[in-house]
Design a protein around this motif. Structure first.
Motif, PDB file in Angstrom:
ATOM      1  N   UNK A   1       0.794  -1.230   0.000  1.00 42.09           N
ATOM      2  CA  UNK A   1       0.000   0.000   0.000  1.00 42.09           C
ATOM      3  C   UNK A   1       0.823   1.275   0.000  1.00 42.09           C
ATOM      4  N   UNK A   2       2.121   1.218   0.331  1.00 42.21           N
ATOM      5  CA  UNK A   2       2.935   2.416   0.210  1.00 42.21           C
ATOM      6  C   UNK A   2       4.421   2.044   0.276  1.00 42.21           C
ATOM      7  N   UNK A   3       5.276   2.992  -0.163  1.00 40.51           N
ATOM      8  CA  UNK A   3       6.717   2.799  -0.085  1.00 40.51           C
ATOM      9  C   UNK A   3       7.300   2.211  -1.354  1.00 40.51           C
ATOM     10  N   UNK A   4       8.593   1.970  -1.312  1.00 43.42           N
ATOM     11  CA  UNK A   4       9.324   1.449  -2.467  1.00 43.42           C
ATOM     12  C   UNK A   4       9.459  -0.068  -2.383  1.00 43.42           C
ATOM     13  N   UNK A   5       9.490  -0.685  -3.549  1.00 43.90           N
ATOM     14  CA  UNK A   5       9.824  -2.099  -3.613  1.00 43.90           C
ATOM     15  C   UNK A   5      11.337  -2.263  -3.498  1.00 43.90           C
ATOM     16  N   UNK A   6      11.811  -3.390  -2.991  1.00 44.56           N
ATOM     17  CA  UNK A   6      13.249  -3.659  -3.050  1.00 44.56           C
ATOM     18  C   UNK A   6      13.659  -3.907  -4.498  1.00 44.56           C
ATOM     19  N   UNK A   7      14.946  -3.879  -4.766  1.00 41.66           N
ATOM     20  CA  UNK A   7      15.423  -4.178  -6.111  1.00 41.66           C
ATOM     21  C   UNK A   7      15.119  -5.636  -6.414  1.00 41.66           C
ATOM     22  N   UNK A   8      14.425  -5.884  -7.521  1.00 41.71           N
ATOM     23  CA  UNK A   8      13.976  -7.233  -7.862  1.00 41.71           C
ATOM     24  C   UNK A   8      14.421  -7.587  -9.274  1.00 41.71           C
ATOM     25  N   UNK A   9      14.592  -8.867  -9.541  1.00 41.15           N
ATOM     26  CA  UNK A   9      14.965  -9.282 -10.900  1.00 41.15           C
ATOM     27  C   UNK A   9      13.894  -8.887 -11.907  1.00 41.15           C
ATOM     28  N   UNK A  10      14.272  -8.196 -12.954  1.00 39.46           N
ATOM     29  CA  UNK A  10      13.304  -7.713 -13.936  1.00 39.46           C
ATOM     30  C   UNK A  10      12.747  -8.832 -14.803  1.00 39.46           C
ATOM     31  N   UNK A  11      13.447  -9.956 -14.854  1.00 41.36           N
ATOM     32  CA  UNK A  11      13.018 -11.045 -15.736  1.00 41.36           C
ATOM     33  C   UNK A  11      12.088 -12.036 -15.053  1.00 41.36           C
ATOM     34  N   UNK A  12      11.920 -11.924 -13.751  1.00 39.39           N
ATOM     35  CA  UNK A  12      11.060 -12.864 -13.020  1.00 39.39           C
ATOM     36  C   UNK A  12       9.587 -12.575 -13.291  1.00 39.39           C
ATOM     37  N   UNK A  13       8.763 -13.605 -13.174  1.00 40.53           N
ATOM     38  CA  UNK A  13       7.325 -13.406 -13.227  1.00 40.53           C
ATOM     39  C   UNK A  13       6.852 -12.800 -11.916  1.00 40.53           C
ATOM     40  N   UNK A  14       6.041 -11.747 -11.989  1.00 50.02           N
ATOM     41  CA  UNK A  14       5.593 -11.020 -10.794  1.00 50.02           C
ATOM     42  C   UNK A  14       4.099 -11.233 -10.612  1.00 50.02           C
ATOM     43  N   UNK A  15       3.711 -11.603  -9.391  1.00 50.96           N
ATOM     44  CA  UNK A  15       2.313 -11.861  -9.065  1.00 50.96           C
ATOM     45  C   UNK A  15       1.953 -10.992  -7.852  1.00 50.96           C
ATOM     46  N   UNK A  16       1.028 -10.076  -8.065  1.00 50.64           N
ATOM     47  CA  UNK A  16       0.680  -9.090  -7.045  1.00 50.64           C
ATOM     48  C   UNK A  16      -0.688  -9.437  -6.468  1.00 50.64           C
ATOM     49  N   UNK A  17      -0.719  -9.715  -5.159  1.00 55.67           N
ATOM     50  CA  UNK A  17      -1.948 -10.100  -4.477  1.00 55.67           C
ATOM     51  C   UNK A  17      -2.455  -8.932  -3.627  1.00 55.67           C
ATOM     52  N   UNK A  18      -3.761  -8.725  -3.642  1.00 57.47           N
ATOM     53  CA  UNK A  18      -4.390  -7.742  -2.753  1.00 57.47           C
ATOM     54  C   UNK A  18      -5.591  -8.412  -2.097  1.00 57.47           C
ATOM     55  N   UNK A  19      -5.576  -8.483  -0.771  1.00 59.13           N
ATOM     56  CA  UNK A  19      -6.581  -9.266  -0.055  1.00 59.13           C
ATOM     57  C   UNK A  19      -7.927  -8.574   0.055  1.00 59.13           C
ATOM     58  N   UNK A  20      -7.940  -7.242  -0.016  1.00 65.51           N
ATOM     59  CA  UNK A  20      -9.214  -6.512   0.027  1.00 65.51           C
ATOM     60  C   UNK A  20      -8.977  -5.042  -0.252  1.00 65.51           C
TER      61      UNK A  20
END
Length: 227
Positions: A25-44
């Motif tokens: 909900x706020x702030x920066x993401x850590x540095x992550x591999x750009x080639x990985x598949x990303x799955x973003x979950x939001x519970x409500x």
């Protein structure tokens, strides 16, 4: 498995060739591999669990998908969003996703990635408030315990569980019940409202003695763990 605490109920998991982001909900993401598949979950839909800013991440990650509770009405990028309600199951890119009904809004997630099982509770918790009626609090107890009983046969590698200091003397009721009634290898507190001393309170509380060594202590934003 690498795990980064984002803030509040937000966590990032790096597992195999995938990145799972829960309840940003706020702030920066850590540095992550750009080639990985990303799955973003939001519970409500609550502001402290969902931020439409996540849809902007599509410009940074080549392969991204959003798994959103169906009480979220925001429309994300076409073809990238899956909306899911309570007590449902789906398979996405080999991941098996199951939901439980929250005792507040939306869902909790049980996600199986390969041989690993991850649980994120969202706002599924034993909410007990002194200012509420006995009838309300008893309803909350029954609803919470009924949902957690659905997990008793699961072997959960990592669980993210509410530990809310606003509940005062009842702050750990939900966390404690979960740990005593599930097979959970490692538990991460969340929903702390920045009061990280709540983790110390739990770890020093006699109630946590049976599972204390399996609880990770949260002390700051972007704290990283390796499991």
């Amino acid at each position: 498995m690498k795990i980064t605490y984002l803030n509040h109920s937000g966590y990032v998991l790096e597992i195999d060739d995938r990145i799972l982001v829960f309840d940003y909900y706020e702030g920066d993401l850590p540095k992550l591999p750009e080639t990985a598949g990303v799955y973003v979950f939001a519970s409500h839909v609550h502001y402290d669990h969902f931020n439409k800013q996540i849809f902007e991440w599509q410009s940074y990650f080549k392969d991204i998908h959003f798994i959103l509770s169906d009480d979220i009405e925001a429309e994300g990028p076409e073809g990238s969003c899956t909306y899911i309600g309570p007590c449902q199951e789906l398979t996405l890119d080999g991941m098996r996703i199951r939901t439980l009904r929250s005792t507040d809004e939306g869902v909790a997630f049980l996600v199986k990635v390969g041989e690993k099982t991850i649980y994120h509770g969202g706002d599924l918790n034993w909410w007990h408030w002194e200012e509420e009626s006995g009838v309300y609090n008893e309803m909350m107890r029954r609803r919470y315990q009924r949902e957690i009983e659905k997990l008793t046969k699961e072997s959960i590698d990592v669980a993210f569980l509410p530990l809310d200091p606003r509940q005062e003397e009842q702050y750990a009721w939900g966390f404690d019940y979960f740990m005593r009634h599930t097979q959970t290898g490692c538990a991460f507190p969340m929903h702390l409202w920045g009061k990280y001393e709540t983790c110390d309170r739990l770890l020093e509380d006699p109630v946590s003695e049976p599972y204390r060594e399996r609880v990770r202590r949260i002390t700051k934003i972007h704290q990283r763990f390796e499991i």
